[in-house]
Design an enzyme around this catalytic site. Structure first.
Site: not given
Length: 768
Positions: A59, A110
């Site tokens: 990420h 998200h």
């Protein structure tokens, strides 16, 4: 995370080189752990291990995607750079609007947190992207939310939908930011991996621009905003770097962040006052990887180093260890660099807004990031090795073994394509069924939960083709933003699918009348360790970079979300693309539906229609996915865009709507539903000219098309312009304000009331 981090100094780490460490539990590979030891020349401390583990996660480091993402920079042309002030590498891209104004926008994911805890996952997704915008020196002015959920009738989908929508609305509404658009799609491939992509837009004057760097030896480093807690330890940075197991649970269960939108609202105003008075030299929001990210990136982007005392961090939980403090992703926090002479003024602003802060340390000139705990050194690293020089993988990839058979299985050759509606009644029923389908049904059940007009600058929002907000109240200058992706197209052909996603977003921006300037993307894919998924990713990036060159719009920033899969089954490739365009005056924007005063206006279709039903919404209704997506012609898309912008600017069209998902049938239905104004349509000219039957004319998803309504006084100018530019048009009929129906003459009539009843019923039926 369950792993506890002890307080350990650098000297102690060096003195115990053979002490076993939990590198695997923190998501590191064996060779990555070995490289950390090589970089440091010793065993890392527990705090250093925590920093490297989160900053080298997929990420945060983009270690599997960097080699492909470089194309966005390598393929930049001078035309694409013309309006770009800040590109990839900062918190968000910045585009020049002229007259001293600039706009920043970015989309991020998200996804994994929103499956584990839908409300907080989605809420903090909005909070995080808004802080990216703040950190560029901008005032946030709008948000958008491209969403993808599992099958609409699956028992778990309602849980996720209710939580996600409530989280987005609860956080965004509390911030006072209008939600001006997005997407909603349902498909079983997202059952265990819903996609919650959040986009934010901010505006600033050129002189307000701020960058994330720590420069100036002796300048002070300050952490301000919310206190640091145990929520979010390992949060998005770990969740987004692993897939779920067969039970839909992550192998490791980090704590999902907990948001406080009212604290963030105060933080926005506080930051804007700091920017106004030029009280910060550099600033960074705290999102994924928390303090680990903020300190290492600020130091790495600066000219020297940084020294920080970690015990000065204000805590909500006094039991947190140094490693946990470094990894915590608690929300509503910012880190800034302040000159000594501005310290008092900075503290005065904090007092005005009642924001807590703590002075952590200062900028140094030694090129090292040193973090101490009660004066003892627990981190001593070159910040570039943490923030920028992490692993870079050229992962193997190859065309999936199923791809050839998939593309050979066209809709027309399948059983689903043999029994098509032909009679008038069958076509009528098919249009009703299409508009009631989950991916085309009315989404106002969702959008009603969002404030679309707060702040008073919203000129267009859902369900129009793009959201429009005013930037300058004096001149009326503004921006339009649209997000789009067709995951079925991307599954059939990732290269073309990514280009089609960009083309649709580009078309939606031009349909409302704005000139496209910039692109942001959120690339959602399965595991990069699967060569077939990696091929999908590589092809999508290549396609998007090539398409940006042709359309002349740069990617200014974005996000990559990998490991979106459950039990080894990946989601459809989903390259979500956002396009931003500029208006001289938002009063000239073009709505997407026929207005009451449009009675008698001519309805035209721009563009040709081909037999292109593979990957279409109609094929999806029949349970078919195969073949190749519609052909993309980017030069024609660019020409269509220029036509639509000029027509809007010159008052030549009163309504415009792109033709995409659901084809012409869905476009016409949307246009009559928008304001409840009917139309009389004749397909004969279109069918004769393009050699298609009524079914294909209505349901084909050929690209590069738009439907417009043209006042009678403008028809000559309209036809002259399209003829001069060589763009094919077909006159479809007229707007009929009295009919209150969509009448396709010689085929069927659909009263708007009946159409609306079917269109509006789907989401309330499933979600209440």
């Amino acid at each position: 995370m369950s792993q506890q981090f002890t307080i350990e100094t650098v000297d102690q780490a060096a003195a115990h080189p053979d002490l076993e460490q939990p590198w695997a539990e923190l998501g590191l590979k064996e060779d990555e752990y070995a490289r950390i030891r090589e970089i440091l020349g010793r065993r890392p401390t527990a705090a250093e291990l925590a920093m490297y583990s989160v900053m080298w996660s997929e990420h945060c480091s983009y270690k599997s995607s960097k080699v492909h993402l470089r194309q966005f920079g390598d393929k930049l042309t001078d035309e694409m750079k013309r309006h770009m002030m800040v590109g990839i590498g900062e918190n968000a891209g910045v585009t020049d609007l002229g007259d001293g104004w600039a706009v920043t926008f970015k989309v991020e994911s998200h996804n994994h947190p929103s499956f584990v805890e839908p409300y907080q996952g989605a809420a903090t997704g909005i909070g995080g992207i808004v802080r990216d915008i703040i950190s560029m020196g901008a005032r946030p002015v709008a948000v958008m939310d491209p969403l993808r959920f599992g099958a609409i009738d699956h028992p778990d989908t309602a849980r996720v939908v209710h939580g996600v929508v409530a989280g987005i609305g609860g956080y965004g509404n509390s911030l006072g930011l209008p939600n001006i658009g997005g997407e909603v799609a349902f498909d079983s491939s997202y059952q265990g991996n819903p996609l919650v992509n959040a986009l934010a837009v901010g505006v600033l004057k050129h002189g307000d621009l701020r960058l994330a760097n720590a420069s100036g030896v002796g300048n002070k480093v300050v952490l301000f905003g919310a206190r640091t807690g145990g929520d979010g330890i390992g949060g998005a940075s770990v969740l987004a770097s692993e897939s779920f197991d067969d039970g839909g649970k992550p192998a490791k269960r980090p704590s999902v962040q907990v948001g406080d939108p009212f604290a963030e609202k105060v933080l926005i105003e506080c930051c804007l006052e700091l920017f106004r008075d030029s009280l910060v030299e550099g600033i960074q929001d705290l999102g994924a990887a928390g303090i680990s990210c903020a300190t290492s990136e600020l130091a790495s982007n600066g000219e020297g180093g940084m020294r920080v005392e970690l015990t000065h961090v204000l805590l909500r939980d006094p039991t947190l260890t140094p490693g946990e403090i470094l990894m915590s992703e608690s929300q509503e926090r910012m880190m800034a660099v302040v000159t000594p002479e501005n310290v008092a003024a900075f503290e005065a602003v904090m007092a005005t807004w009642d924001v807590e802060y703590s002075w952590l340390g200062e900028v140094t000139g030694d090129g090292r990031l040193v973090i101490t705990w009660d004066g003892e050194t627990i981190v001593d690293v070159d910040p570039r090795t943490v923030a920028h020089d992490g692993p870079v993988y050229e992962r193997p990839y190859h065309r999936p073994s199923f791809q050839d058979a998939l593309q050979a299985d066209t809709f027309r050759s399948s059983a689903a394509g043999q029994d098509l509606p032909t009679t008038d009644e069958e076509l009528r029923a098919a249009v009703l069924e299409l508009m009631a389908s989950p991916n085309l049904a009315d989404v106002s059940w969702i959008t009603r939960q969002y404030d679309r007009y707060v702040r008073g600058n919203t000129a267009l929002s859902a369900p129009d083709d793009a959201g429009v907000v005013r930037v300058d109240e004096e001149t009326g200058m503004g921006v339009a933003v649209a997000t789009d992706c067709n995951d079925r197209y991307a599954y059939l052909d990732p290269y073309a699918g990514a280009q089609l996603s960009l083309a649709e977003a580009y078309r939606n921006v031009t349909t409302v009348g704005a000139v496209p300037l910039a692109v942001t993307d959120c690339l959602n894919f399965g595991s990069p360790e699967d060569p077939e998924v990696m091929w999908q990713f590589a092809e999508a990036v290549r396609g998007l970079a090539d398409a940006c060159q042709v359309l002349g719009v740069p990617v200014t920033g974005g996000n990559v979300s990998l490991y979106n899969q459950t039990g080894g089954v990946a989601i459809h490739p989903t390259p979500t693309v956002g396009v931003l365009g500029r208006f001289d005056d938002v009063l000239r924007r073009t709505p997407s539906g026929f207005g009451r005063d449009a009675d008698g206006q001519a309805v035209y279709l721009l563009g040709e229609t081909r037999d292109e039903l593979d990957g279409s919404e109609y094929a999806n209704l029949r349970g078919h996915l195969g073949g190749v997506p519609p052909r993309v012609d980017l030069e024609r898309e660019r020409l269509l865009g220029e036509l639509l912008v000029n027509m809007s600017r010159d008052g030549m069209v009163d309504a415009a709507h792109d033709v995409s998902k659901g084809g012409l049938a869905a476009t016409l239905a949307d246009m009559v539903l928008r304001f409840g104004v009917g139309a009389r349509i004749v397909l004969d000219e279109l069918m004769r000219r393009d050699g298609v039957d009524a079914f294909t004319a209505l349901f084909s998803e050929t690209q590069g098309r738009a439907v417009v309504s043209v006042p009678r006084t403008e028809e000559v100018r309209f036809t002259d312009m399209t003829t001069a530019r060589g763009y094919t048009v077909a006159r479809l009929g007229v707007v009929d304000a009295e009919s209150e129906a969509l009448e396709v003459q010689g085929q069927f009539t659909l009263p708007i009331a009946e159409l609306r009843e079917a269109w509006e019923a789907t989401l309330p039926k499933h979600f209440g």
